[in-house]
Design a protein around this motif. Structure first.
Motif, PDB file in Angstrom:
ATOM      1  N   LEU A   1      90.369  35.959 -45.052  1.00 40.29           N
ATOM      2  CA  LEU A   1      91.167  35.754 -43.842  1.00 40.29           C
ATOM      3  C   LEU A   1      91.024  36.930 -42.881  1.00 40.29           C
ATOM      4  O   LEU A   1      90.940  36.749 -41.663  1.00 40.29           O
ATOM      5  CB  LEU A   1      92.648  35.576 -44.205  1.00 40.29           C
ATOM      6  CG  LEU A   1      93.026  34.269 -44.894  1.00 40.29           C
ATOM      7  CD1 LEU A   1      94.526  34.220 -45.149  1.00 40.29           C
ATOM      8  CD2 LEU A   1      92.600  33.066 -44.063  1.00 40.29           C
ATOM      9  N   GLN A   2      90.978  38.133 -43.462  1.00 43.69           N
ATOM     10  CA  GLN A   2      90.838  39.316 -42.612  1.00 43.69           C
ATOM     11  C   GLN A   2      89.571  39.210 -41.770  1.00 43.69           C
ATOM     12  O   GLN A   2      89.593  39.435 -40.557  1.00 43.69           O
ATOM     13  CB  GLN A   2      90.756  40.531 -43.526  1.00 43.69           C
ATOM     14  CG  GLN A   2      91.237  41.819 -42.912  1.00 43.69           C
ATOM     15  CD  GLN A   2      91.112  42.953 -43.925  1.00 43.69           C
ATOM     16  OE1 GLN A   2      91.241  42.735 -45.135  1.00 43.69           O
ATOM     17  NE2 GLN A   2      90.837  44.143 -43.448  1.00 43.69           N
ATOM     18  N   GLY A   3      88.472  38.808 -42.421  1.00 48.73           N
ATOM     19  CA  GLY A   3      87.212  38.655 -41.706  1.00 48.73           C
ATOM     20  C   GLY A   3      87.261  37.514 -40.709  1.00 48.73           C
ATOM     21  O   GLY A   3      86.803  37.649 -39.566  1.00 48.73           O
ATOM     22  N   VAL A   4      87.835  36.393 -41.120  1.00 47.89           N
ATOM     23  CA  VAL A   4      87.910  35.230 -40.242  1.00 47.89           C
ATOM     24  C   VAL A   4      88.739  35.569 -38.994  1.00 47.89           C
ATOM     25  O   VAL A   4      88.372  35.203 -37.869  1.00 47.89           O
ATOM     26  CB  VAL A   4      88.515  34.013 -40.985  1.00 47.89           C
ATOM     27  CG1 VAL A   4      88.879  32.905 -40.012  1.00 47.89           C
ATOM     28  CG2 VAL A   4      87.540  33.502 -42.035  1.00 47.89           C
ATOM     29  N   ASN A   5      89.843  36.272 -39.200  1.00 49.29           N
ATOM     30  CA  ASN A   5      90.686  36.653 -38.064  1.00 49.29           C
ATOM     31  C   ASN A   5      89.868  37.391 -37.014  1.00 49.29           C
ATOM     32  O   ASN A   5      89.891  37.057 -35.823  1.00 49.29           O
ATOM     33  CB  ASN A   5      91.836  37.563 -38.517  1.00 49.29           C
ATOM     34  CG  ASN A   5      92.920  36.793 -39.254  1.00 49.29           C
ATOM     35  OD1 ASN A   5      92.915  35.563 -39.255  1.00 49.29           O
ATOM     36  ND2 ASN A   5      93.835  37.512 -39.873  1.00 49.29           N
ATOM     37  N   LEU A   6      89.126  38.393 -37.472  1.00 48.64           N
ATOM     38  CA  LEU A   6      88.331  39.206 -36.541  1.00 48.64           C
ATOM     39  C   LEU A   6      87.197  38.386 -35.944  1.00 48.64           C
ATOM     40  O   LEU A   6      87.003  38.352 -34.723  1.00 48.64           O
ATOM     41  CB  LEU A   6      87.748  40.418 -37.273  1.00 48.64           C
ATOM     42  CG  LEU A   6      88.756  41.464 -37.755  1.00 48.64           C
ATOM     43  CD1 LEU A   6      88.075  42.459 -38.698  1.00 48.64           C
ATOM     44  CD2 LEU A   6      89.364  42.206 -36.575  1.00 48.64           C
ATOM     45  N   GLY A   7      86.476  37.691 -36.815  1.00 49.35           N
ATOM     46  CA  GLY A   7      85.274  36.979 -36.395  1.00 49.35           C
ATOM     47  C   GLY A   7      85.568  35.864 -35.410  1.00 49.35           C
ATOM     48  O   GLY A   7      84.957  35.787 -34.336  1.00 49.35           O
ATOM     49  N   VAL A   8      86.531  35.005 -35.753  1.00 44.49           N
ATOM     50  CA  VAL A   8      86.817  33.857 -34.892  1.00 44.49           C
ATOM     51  C   VAL A   8      87.385  34.329 -33.550  1.00 44.49           C
ATOM     52  O   VAL A   8      87.035  33.793 -32.497  1.00 44.49           O
ATOM     53  CB  VAL A   8      87.778  32.873 -35.597  1.00 44.49           C
ATOM     54  CG1 VAL A   8      88.233  31.783 -34.638  1.00 44.49           C
ATOM     55  CG2 VAL A   8      87.114  32.267 -36.817  1.00 44.49           C
ATOM     56  N   THR A   9      88.226  35.349 -33.588  1.00 45.37           N
ATOM     57  CA  THR A   9      88.795  35.861 -32.339  1.00 45.37           C
ATOM     58  C   THR A   9      87.684  36.384 -31.426  1.00 45.37           C
ATOM     59  O   THR A   9      87.667  36.145 -30.220  1.00 45.37           O
ATOM     60  CB  THR A   9      89.815  36.980 -32.629  1.00 45.37           C
ATOM     61  OG1 THR A   9      90.733  36.504 -33.593  1.00 45.37           O
ATOM     62  CG2 THR A   9      90.562  37.373 -31.373  1.00 45.37           C
ATOM     63  N   ARG A  10      86.744  37.085 -32.059  1.00 49.73           N
ATOM     64  CA  ARG A  10      85.620  37.640 -31.285  1.00 49.73           C
ATOM     65  C   ARG A  10      84.788  36.511 -30.676  1.00 49.73           C
ATOM     66  O   ARG A  10      84.413  36.559 -29.514  1.00 49.73           O
ATOM     67  CB  ARG A  10      84.759  38.516 -32.200  1.00 49.73           C
ATOM     68  CG  ARG A  10      83.510  39.064 -31.544  1.00 49.73           C
ATOM     69  CD  ARG A  10      83.674  40.449 -30.964  1.00 49.73           C
ATOM     70  NE  ARG A  10      84.054  41.408 -32.001  1.00 49.73           N
ATOM     71  CZ  ARG A  10      84.535  42.628 -31.728  1.00 49.73           C
ATOM     72  NH1 ARG A  10      84.689  43.020 -30.474  1.00 49.73           N
ATOM     73  NH2 ARG A  10      84.846  43.453 -32.694  1.00 49.73           N
ATOM     74  N   ILE A  11      84.526  35.472 -31.466  1.00 49.79           N
ATOM     75  CA  ILE A  11      83.719  34.356 -30.961  1.00 49.79           C
ATOM     76  C   ILE A  11      84.450  33.662 -29.810  1.00 49.79           C
ATOM     77  O   ILE A  11      83.868  33.361 -28.761  1.00 49.79           O
ATOM     78  CB  ILE A  11      83.440  33.325 -32.081  1.00 49.79           C
ATOM     79  CG1 ILE A  11      82.497  33.926 -33.119  1.00 49.79           C
ATOM     80  CG2 ILE A  11      82.846  32.033 -31.505  1.00 49.79           C
ATOM     81  CD1 ILE A  11      82.395  33.105 -34.394  1.00 49.79           C
ATOM     82  N   ALA A  12      85.759  33.451 -29.991  1.00 53.89           N
ATOM     83  CA  ALA A  12      86.494  32.661 -29.011  1.00 53.89           C
ATOM     84  C   ALA A  12      86.770  33.435 -27.733  1.00 53.89           C
ATOM     85  O   ALA A  12      86.675  32.896 -26.627  1.00 53.89           O
ATOM     86  CB  ALA A  12      87.804  32.173 -29.612  1.00 53.89           C
ATOM     87  N   THR A  13      87.110  34.701 -27.857  1.00 53.17           N
ATOM     88  CA  THR A  13      87.541  35.445 -26.666  1.00 53.17           C
ATOM     89  C   THR A  13      86.629  36.606 -26.321  1.00 53.17           C
ATOM     90  O   THR A  13      86.790  37.233 -25.281  1.00 53.17           O
ATOM     91  CB  THR A  13      88.967  36.022 -26.868  1.00 53.17           C
ATOM     92  OG1 THR A  13      88.893  37.046 -27.875  1.00 53.17           O
ATOM     93  CG2 THR A  13      89.953  34.954 -27.283  1.00 53.17           C
ATOM     94  N   GLY A  14      85.700  36.952 -27.224  1.00 52.83           N
ATOM     95  CA  GLY A  14      84.846  38.107 -27.014  1.00 52.83           C
ATOM     96  C   GLY A  14      85.618  39.402 -27.109  1.00 52.83           C
ATOM     97  O   GLY A  14      85.179  40.461 -26.658  1.00 52.83           O
ATOM     98  N   ASN A  15      86.780  39.331 -27.725  1.00 51.70           N
ATOM     99  CA  ASN A  15      87.701  40.454 -27.735  1.00 51.70           C
ATOM    100  C   ASN A  15      88.282  40.630 -29.140  1.00 51.70           C
ATOM    101  O   ASN A  15      88.021  39.834 -30.024  1.00 51.70           O
ATOM    102  CB  ASN A  15      88.820  40.120 -26.730  1.00 51.70           C
ATOM    103  CG  ASN A  15      89.359  41.371 -26.085  1.00 51.70           C
ATOM    104  OD1 ASN A  15      89.388  42.421 -26.708  1.00 51.70           O
ATOM    105  ND2 ASN A  15      89.777  41.234 -24.841  1.00 51.70           N
ATOM    106  N   VAL A  16      89.112  41.655 -29.354  1.00 47.68           N
ATOM    107  CA  VAL A  16      89.737  41.824 -30.661  1.00 47.68           C
ATOM    108  C   VAL A  16      91.157  41.265 -30.695  1.00 47.68           C
ATOM    109  O   VAL A  16      91.821  41.321 -31.712  1.00 47.68           O
ATOM    110  CB  VAL A  16      89.789  43.306 -31.113  1.00 47.68           C
ATOM    111  CG1 VAL A  16      88.398  43.811 -31.428  1.00 47.68           C
ATOM    112  CG2 VAL A  16      90.478  44.167 -30.079  1.00 47.68           C
ATOM    113  N   ALA A  17      91.599  40.753 -29.558  1.00 50.44           N
ATOM    114  CA  ALA A  17      92.934  40.138 -29.543  1.00 50.44           C
ATOM    115  C   ALA A  17      92.826  38.770 -28.907  1.00 50.44           C
ATOM    116  O   ALA A  17      91.887  38.480 -28.168  1.00 50.44           O
ATOM    117  CB  ALA A  17      93.912  40.999 -28.755  1.00 50.44           C
ATOM    118  N   SER A  18      93.785  37.888 -29.218  1.00 48.09           N
ATOM    119  CA  SER A  18      93.787  36.581 -28.580  1.00 48.09           C
ATOM    120  C   SER A  18      94.191  36.744 -27.114  1.00 48.09           C
ATOM    121  O   SER A  18      94.850  37.715 -26.754  1.00 48.09           O
ATOM    122  CB  SER A  18      94.749  35.645 -29.309  1.00 48.09           C
ATOM    123  OG  SER A  18      96.084  36.056 -29.079  1.00 48.09           O
TER     124      SER A  18
END
Ligand code: ATP
Ligand code: MG
Lengths: 267, 346
Positions: free
Chosen positions: B147-164
């Motif tokens: 989950l830790q990895g998914v949180n970072l990875g998916v957020t990066r893919i979706a927003t190009g950022n480290v936060a939503s």
């Protein structure tokens, strides 16, 4: 007499261990079926199949004539089969009354709340019928003696067993008085029309209450006889394995029991 | 053989077990003592701690921990751990936010999606545990990293950022904020809605644990799963249900995070799982299962809230917070053990 529960050619393997092979047995209404045998003979395995704890790997178990395979102990209980296990006892940190009603909790009211008062009352009454007094039913069972714990488990099975009660070496940890009470209960349950499976190492206990005797050896039935066709001596001899007993007595004849070990001299 | 009257007489005599012993044998006693001590300590040394207006802040801190400590305590009583509980909160917040933002949906769609996902993660933990027979420590350690990895990875893919991305201009935000992030003012005290959730969860969980059949099953599967199964307790369903309860509370916490702060940091939540476990242990839960209290876990969360702010208010260096927490954990465990022994000896 009608058979409530019958096993035909039942087998059970744990990996490459064939714990039971070709076992046939029937539990009739109003009869005590005693299962005897050496350590590791497969007695506990047999009752774990009947109580739904393990599935059998061969043969057929039938209840009231129709084949069943209990998926879980809950299914077996729903069919009216209650068991006192040799090795699976009680949840140690739970109070006595919670253990007594575990899995069969009484509930009342709209919110289906636990009916604690009734459960404590019934539990106290059932335990005092067994002749044991547990001062405080809120105490964790871990603080009871081994025999008291066994009594709780037996009282529970007797209270909840609707059709068949299975007791796996129930008297092994009990004192003379409690053993006597358990035997009396076995008879009472039998006379009330229940089927009882009584597992023991003690042929005297078995002969006191049993109607039917099954001896297991290395996972096979070696004797299956009705009380009418068996004496206590024959039962004891069969259990010890006939000629093995003769051999043993021959061996032991050489030993003088009076002077096996010289008394240690105080130094 | 004793007569029935004799038995009854003996029963009566011992049934009058001293009230003190009965109270002291409750699992939450140690935490209650610790909470009072810590309260008095900060009352004495920290001037702002005495200010009534700060009660709201302290309770807020306690509530965000307590909302998770309660289900984690239930799970521990049921004999299992969930090391993924901290990052699951972040996953819940992120998933709701990213779904709604990415597809321009009403945020409530995100809220529902997040609920399903969070409960499904809990169910997956439980299922994997029962399926593999591995200890929950290992299974949820795995989920934790995943989950830790998914949180970072998916957020990066979706927003190009480290936060939503911020969602406060989207449909439904105002109502969702009212449900998950509002607050009420009572006199000088500002109370966040999480305090309400925390208290409700504590009451419901305590009720379920002590007064319902399911509560009985939870104690039993944690105490001796084999014995519980043998008397007909549905062990698997109980355990999976407990993991799902953790998932549900992670969702509630995650929704608060999202609607309170508008964005969620994808790296958040790591290390929180231990704080939940610490709160539960301070509250009297045994690591071995079968024993504990959700009220105790909530008191543990309160201790956490008081300490966190008390250290600040007292002007101490907050660097020491974790050290303080560690000492608290050890002390509480020792007190619990001591109290339990004394009470059992009578
Ligand atoms: N879970 C298990 N896995 C593998 N083998 C098992 C298992 N349970 C029992 N066995 C084996 O099956 C055989 C029969 O065991 P069982 O417990 O039924 O004996 P028993 O007749 O009840 O003995 P006792 O009188 O000592 O209680 C033994 O050889 C035992 O080692
Ligand atoms: Mg056995």
């Amino acid at each position: 007499m009608t058979a409530i529960l019958s096993l035909s050619n039942v087998g059970k393997s744990y990996g490459n261990v064939h714990a039971l092979r070709d076992v046939s047995l029937s539990v009739r209404q109003g009869e005590v079926t005693c299962v005897l045998g050496d350590n590791g003979a497969g007695k506990s395995t047999l009752i774990k199949i009947v109580s739904g704890l393990h599935p059998h790997s061969a043969g057929e178990v039938s209840l009231d004539g129709s084949p069943v395979s209990f998926g879980s102990p809950r299914d077996a209980q729903a069919a009216g089969i209650a068991t006192v296990y040799q090795d699976l006892a009680l949840a140690p940190l739970m109070s006595v009354w919670r253990n007594f009603f575990l899995g069969n909790e009484l509930r009342s009211g709209l919110l289906r709340m636990l009916d604690i008062a009734s459960m404590k009352r019934i539990c106290a009454a059932e335990l005092s019928k067994m002749g044991i007094v547990i001062p405080d039913l809120e105490r964790p069972v871990a603080s009871l003696s081994g025999g008291q714990r066994q009594c709780v488990a037996i009282a529970r099975a007797i209270y909840f067993g609707a059709r068949v009660i299975i007791l796996d070496e129930p008297t092994a940890a009990l004192g003379v008085k409690q053993s006597g009470l358990v035997l009396r209960y076995v008879v009472k349950a039998r006379d009330a029309g229940l089927g009882v499976i009584f597992i023991t190492h003690n042929p005297h206990h078995a002969y006191l209450v049993g109607n039917h005797f099954v001896i297991l050896k290395l996972g096979r039935v070696v004797l299956d006889a009705h009380r009418d066709s068996l004496t206590l001596d024959r039962l004891a001899a069969e259990m010890a394995g006939g000629e093995e007993l003769a051999e043993l007595s021959h061996e032991l004849r050489g030993v003088d029991a009076g002077k096996v070990v010289p008394p240690a001299s105080p130094s | 053989m004793s007569t029935v009257e004799e038995l009854a007489a003996r029963d009566d005599r011992v049934a009058g077990r001293p009230l003190a012993a009965r109270v002291l044998s409750r699992p939450e006693v140690g935490s209650l003592v610790a909470a009072v001590v810590i309260f008095l300590l900060f009352m004495a040394v920290a001037e702002p701690f005495r200010n009534v207006a700060n009660v709201g802040t302290i309770l807020y801190g306690a509530s965000t921990i307590g909302m998770m400590a309660v289900p984690v305590a239930l799970l521990m009583i049921g004999g299992e751990f969930d090391l993924s509980a901290g990052v699951a909160v972040t996953t819940a917040g992120l998933s709701g936010s990213l779904l709604a933002w990415n597809f321009g949906l009403n945020v409530w769609v995100g809220v529902l999606f997040s609920l399903v996902l969070a409960v499904a993660i809990g169910a997956f933990n439980g299922w994997l545990l029962l399926r593999t027979g591995l200890p929950s420590f290992l299974v949820t350690l795995g989920t934790f990293f995943v989950l830790q990895g998914v949180n970072l990875g998916v957020t990066r893919i979706a927003t190009g950022n480290v936060a939503s991305a911020g969602i406060n201009d989207m449909d439904g935000f105002a109502s969702a904020h009212a449900v998950f992030g509002s607050e009420v003012t009572i006199g000088p005290i500002n109370l966040k809605i999480t305090v309400l959730y925390w208290v409700l969860l504590t009451l419901i969980a305590a009720y379920v644990l002590l007064r319902t059949r399911i509560g009985n099953w939870i104690f039993a599967v944690g105490g001796d799963a084999g014995a519980a199964r043998a008397v007909g307790v549905p062990v698997r369903a109980t355990k999976v249900g407990l993991f799902m309860a953790v998932g549900f509370c992670a969702w509630l916490s995650g929704m608060h995070l999202l609607f309170q702060f508008n964005t969620v940091q994808s790296g958040e939540g790591v290390g929180k799982e231990f704080i939940f476990i610490i709160a539960a242990v301070i509250g009297g839960c045994l690591l071995t299962g079968g024993y504990g209290s959700v009220v105790g876990a909530s008191i543990g969360a309160l201790i956490f809230g008081m300490t966190q702010l008390g250290i600040n208010y007292a002007g101490w260096n907050p660097d020491w917070f974790r050290t303080f927490l560690g000492v608290m954990l050890l002390l509480a465990t020792i007190v619990n053990l001591y109290v339990k022994r004394r009470a059992d000896l009578r």
